[in-house]
Design an enzyme around this catalytic site. Structure first.
Site, PDB file in Angstrom:
ATOM      1  N   LYS A 229      22.894   3.000   0.517  1.00 11.58           N
ATOM      2  CA  LYS A 229      22.537   3.975   1.498  1.00 11.58           C
ATOM      3  C   LYS A 229      20.733   3.887   1.434  1.00 11.58           C
ATOM      4  CE  LYS A 229      22.968   8.307   3.923  1.00 11.58           C
ATOM      5  NZ  LYS A 229      21.507   8.296   4.303  1.00 11.58           N
TER       6      LYS A 229
ATOM      7  N   GLU B  58      17.805  -0.387   8.619  1.00 11.65           N
ATOM      8  CA  GLU B  58      16.892   0.644   8.262  1.00 11.65           C
ATOM      9  C   GLU B  58      15.448  -0.005   7.897  1.00 11.65           C
ATOM     10  OE1 GLU B  58      18.310   3.612   7.899  1.00 11.65           O
ATOM     11  OE2 GLU B  58      17.382   4.541   6.304  1.00 11.65           O
TER      12      GLU B  58
ATOM     13  N   CYS C 204     -10.469  21.071 -26.149  1.00 16.21           N
ATOM     14  CA  CYS C 204     -10.700  22.187 -27.009  1.00 16.21           C
ATOM     15  C   CYS C 204     -11.706  21.690 -28.208  1.00 16.21           C
ATOM     16  CB  CYS C 204      -9.448  22.666 -27.719  1.00 16.21           C
ATOM     17  SG  CYS C 204      -9.640  23.925 -29.171  1.00 16.21           S
TER      18      CYS C 204
HETATM   19  S1  IVH Z   1      25.873   3.048   8.878  1.00 17.47           S
HETATM   20  C1  IVH Z   1      28.025   4.803  12.235  1.00 17.47           C
HETATM   21  N1  IVH Z   1      24.741   2.047   6.563  1.00 17.47           N
HETATM   22  O1  IVH Z   1      21.762   6.556   6.910  1.00 17.47           O
HETATM   23  C2  IVH Z   1      27.316   4.717  11.136  1.00 17.47           C
HETATM   24  N2  IVH Z   1      23.613   3.917   7.721  1.00 17.47           N
HETATM   25  O2  IVH Z   1      23.536   9.314   7.926  1.00 17.47           O
HETATM   26  C3  IVH Z   1      25.832   4.783  11.096  1.00 17.47           C
HETATM   27  N3  IVH Z   1      21.542   4.678   6.407  1.00 17.47           N
HETATM   28  O3  IVH Z   1      20.667   7.171  10.223  1.00 17.47           O
HETATM   29  C4  IVH Z   1      25.141   4.311   9.935  1.00 17.47           C
HETATM   30  N4  IVH Z   1      21.724   3.034   4.855  1.00 17.47           N
HETATM   31  O4  IVH Z   1      19.489   5.781   8.726  1.00 17.47           O
HETATM   32  C5  IVH Z   1      24.556   3.071   7.622  1.00 17.47           C
HETATM   33  N5  IVH Z   1      24.170   1.075   4.872  1.00 17.47           N
HETATM   34  C6  IVH Z   1      24.007   2.104   5.577  1.00 17.47           C
HETATM   35  C7  IVH Z   1      22.790   2.820   5.629  1.00 17.47           C
HETATM   36  C8  IVH Z   1      22.692   3.938   6.637  1.00 17.47           C
HETATM   37  C9  IVH Z   1      21.129   4.266   5.130  1.00 17.47           C
HETATM   38  C10 IVH Z   1      20.868   5.934   7.088  1.00 17.47           C
HETATM   39  C11 IVH Z   1      20.872   5.577   8.539  1.00 17.47           C
HETATM   40  C12 IVH Z   1      21.636   6.735   9.277  1.00 17.47           C
HETATM   41  C13 IVH Z   1      22.004   7.685   8.330  1.00 17.47           C
HETATM   42  C14 IVH Z   1      23.317   8.196   8.473  1.00 17.47           C
END
Ligand code: IVH
Length: 690
Positions: free
Chosen positions: A129, A187, A440
């Site tokens: 993530k 991202e 000091c």
């Molecule tokens: S999938 C339908 N995969 O997390 C699912 N999101 O809370 C759509 N993000 O706005 C998102 N890493 O900016 C997905 N490997 C990843 C991700 C990811 C970061 C962020 C993204 C999204 C938020 C979702």
């Protein structure tokens, strides 16, 4: 091979040749971009890239008809926009549900199995993530035509001009058969190293620093002036898909990622296909342990049902998919309030401002204070008492204040004032003009804080290694005036120790044995234990090796000291001043009288390595030696191999295709050797020494 066209001038060469050259340059630059950003394996030095780039700029300027929208030269940014245009996403951009512990993940897996009416383990695609911002990239017939932020999920902002400056994002997909339309989602982020460089630049320019890489990425992407975005190093990793026309949807998420990689779109390598909840939790553990070592920030991992068919079947609840979940790591940042700013006095008298914080949990630990390093740091971060601040703790690193939240500053916030007098001993606090640190002026004798710090250093593991002599024990001994100098430690008796708080006979006896044991030491440890300013462990070792005998070191002049490898005037002067002080000499005598001893022959074995203190930089390909072999030869001779050229570099060894490092060496007037030159040099000094 590169076509040998540009040997002619552009006038002489036919326009067809020029067009061919431009095409070749574009392909070449795109290939290097791909190697750098997608394969994570740079294929040419930066300077060489810049040279090709400038050549293409020149060609396109002279022949505007050659300009193509997917040319790498089109990444420079254009005139500022009055505002961002709103765009409606063809397929909404959703967010993810979050899980925080194992139970959340087991429950997620159960819901997935129930939804699919499966008893077997489900196959999941696992990935990171990323902590950046979501973006939708629209490619039509393989060409990037449009880019938009996520916004509220339904509509976002048109940031195409900015996205075009991001070298990690291909302007054209690498395929002869692109889909008619594809929305690639992922991202945009800033790598940690690029973030650090950007903040250093901001600081130098007297501009505001960014609190973290995510803010820096967002701030860079949401710039109306794309020329600014072009100067920021942004990255991209794809993780999803929106609209797709004119191609078949891959059967799984993993296959989608592989397809992207083949199209030249960056995807992260830290992904896997696993089975069941156990597989998910293993992935979480594995990534958690390397989180801090990654080049970029993540705030968790993401699990997605791998088969796209399963994803469709599971569908969505409100704005999040039922087929995916984010498993968050404990946050490394938290907000809290600065309740006060105290100062701590170190063993050299250094005054360190420390923020007292309202207790807050950061990455699983309660944090109650954070160092502010020195007065300038307090000013630079503009931390005031009463401020709400962002505190960060990554890995085992000491908690630090990342930034103040200016909107939350109360009207009665109090700026930090460096005390005039030491809070411990009442001596004046002074700050030398050229120093960042205030001290000091009480010194060891007047200031109990300095005494405590000095004694703690003396007993520490890498110094005299006196086990059981902890901070609390030293505090008591100093506060009760039982101990003033390190020599007093060796005069401690069982009764005096056993009378102290939390000291039973047994532990007092242990401390005495540890003191006795510590008397047999090495000269290097002893020198280090004395706590001479600027003399760390490595310098202490070097001094012991060079002088061999303590008496010789004690009488060494500044000139004598400067003959020691890696010792400059500051350290030399500090050592000289220490031993010129009768109090230091007396301390040494008392310690020796107490029975501290070492072998007097330590210094004798010193082998003088011919290249000691010399730094080499290797660049380009050498005709016969591999890089490792050359480095080994240099190190064997006592030299060091560094990665970049600076004023301190002694020699640059340049081979074929040497790039920017060679140019820098020439600029700085550093001796440049080829392979033969290197071998000769090492041979020469080898002979000289025998
Ligand atoms: S999938 C339908 N995969 O997390 C699912 N999101 O809370 C759509 N993000 O706005 C998102 N890493 O900016 C997905 N490997 C990843 C991700 C990811 C970061 C962020 C993204 C999204 C938020 C979702």
């Amino acid at each position: 091979m590169q076509p040998d066209l540009f040997a002619n001038t552009s006038q002489q060469a036919g326009s067809e040749h020029v067009a061919q050259r431009a095409t070749w340059l574009r392909a070449e630059l795109n290939r290097h971009n791909h190697a750098y950003y997608v394969l994570d394996h740079p294929s040419i030095p930066d300077a060489e890239y810049d040279r090709l780039f400038l050549e293409l700029v020149g060609l396109e300027r002279a022949h505007p008809e050659l300009l193509a929208p997917d040319s790498p030269t089109q990444r420079v940014g254009g005139a500022p926009l009055p505002q961002f245009e709103q765009v409606t996403h063809a397929v909404p951009m959703l967010s993810l549900g979050n899980g925080f512990d194992d139970e959340d993940i087991v429950a997620f897996d159960r819901r997935v199995r129930e939804g699919l009416q499966l008893d077997d383990e489900v196959e999941y695609a696992t990935e990171l993530k990323f902590d950046g911002l979501a973006i939708n990239l629209r490619y039509e017939d393989g060409v990037l035509v449009h880019a938009a932020t996520r916004g509220d999920g339904a509509t976002g902002e048109n940031v195409t001009a900015n996205i075009r400056t991001v070298r990690a994002i291909p302007l054209r997909l690498q395929t002869a058969t692109p889909p008619k339309v594809i929305d690639i989602r992922g991202e945009v982020m800033m790598f940690k190293a690029d973030f650090a460089k950007l903040n250093a630049r901001q600081r130098e320019a007297g501009q505001k620093e960014f609190a973290n890489p995510r803010n820096a990425a967002a701030g860079s992407l949401r710039q109306l002036d794309s020329r600014i975005t072009a100067q920021r190093s942004l990255r991209f990793f794809a993780y999803g898909i929106g609209l797709l026309e004119g191609a078949d949807m891959p059967a799984s998420h993993a296959a989608l990622m592989d397809w992207y990689a083949g199209l030249g779109v960056p995807v992260c390598v830290e992904r896997a296909v696993v089975k069941g909840a156990a597989g998910l939790l293993d992935f979480y553990q594995a990534i958690g342990s390397k989180r801090n070592a990654l080049a970029y920030e993540i705030d968790g991992v993401v699990y997605k049902a791998n088969r796209l068919q399963d994803q469709q079947k599971l569908g969505y609840v409100s704005r999040a998919p039922r087929f995916a979940i984010a498993h968050k790591f404990p946050a490394q940042e938290a907000m809290t309030v600065v309740q006060g700013i105290d100062v701590q006095i170190g063993r050299t008298g250094a005054v360190t401002p420390v923020a007292r914080l309202a207790p807050v949990a950061v990455a699983g630990v309660t944090v109650t204070n954070a160092t502010l390093h020195n007065e300038d740091e307090v000013r630079r971060k503009d931390v005031q008492i009463g401020d709400t601040v962002i505190v960060r703790r990554a890995g085992d690193v000491i908690p630090e204040i990342v930034a103040v939240v200016p909107e939350r500053r109360p009207t009665d916030a109090q700026p930090f004032v460096m005390p005039v007098l030491c809070p411990i001993c009442g001596s004046p606090i002074v700050r030398a003009e050229d120093e960042a640190v205030a001290r000091c002026s009480g010194g060891y004798i007047k200031c109990a804080a300095q005494r405590k710090g000095g004694l703690q250093h003396f007993v520490s593991r890498r110094a005299m290694d006196i086990e059981g002599m902890g901070e609390q024990l030293i505090d008591q001994l100093v506060d009760k005036n039982i101990v003033t100098t390190a020599a007093d430690l060796y005069r401690l008796g069982l009764t005096a120790l056993a009378e102290l708080d939390r000291m039973a006979d047994k532990s007092a006896q242990n401390v005495l044995s540890a003191l006795e044991k510590s008397k047999a030491t090495t000269l290097a440890r002893f020198i280090y234990a004395l706590g001479i300013r600027h003399v760390g462990e490595a310098t202490a070792k070097e001094l012991a090796r060079h002088f061999g005998k303590l008496d010789v070191l004690m009488d060494a002049s500044v000139e004598d000291l400067m003959e020691v490898a890696d010792i400059g005037p500051v350290v030399a002067l500090s050592v000289r001043q220490f031993f010129a002080d009768p109090l230091s000499r007396e301390l040494v005598e008392q310690l020796r009288a107490a029975g501290i001893h070492w072998s007097e022959h330590e210094g004798v074995e010193k082998v003088v390595k011919p290249m000691q203190g010399k730094t080499f930089v290797l660049t380009g390909t050498l005709p016969t030696l591999t890089r490792d072999a050359a480095a080994e030869m240099i190190e064997h001779a006592g030299g060091k191999v560094a990665g970049s050229v600076s004023k301190k570099t002694s020699y640059v060894v340049a081979g074929e295709e040497a790039g920017s490092k060679l140019a820098k060496a020439q600029e700085l007037g550093i001796v440049i050797l080829d392979e033969t030159g290197l071998i000769e040099l090492l041979k020469e000094v080898h002979e000289e020494n025998h």
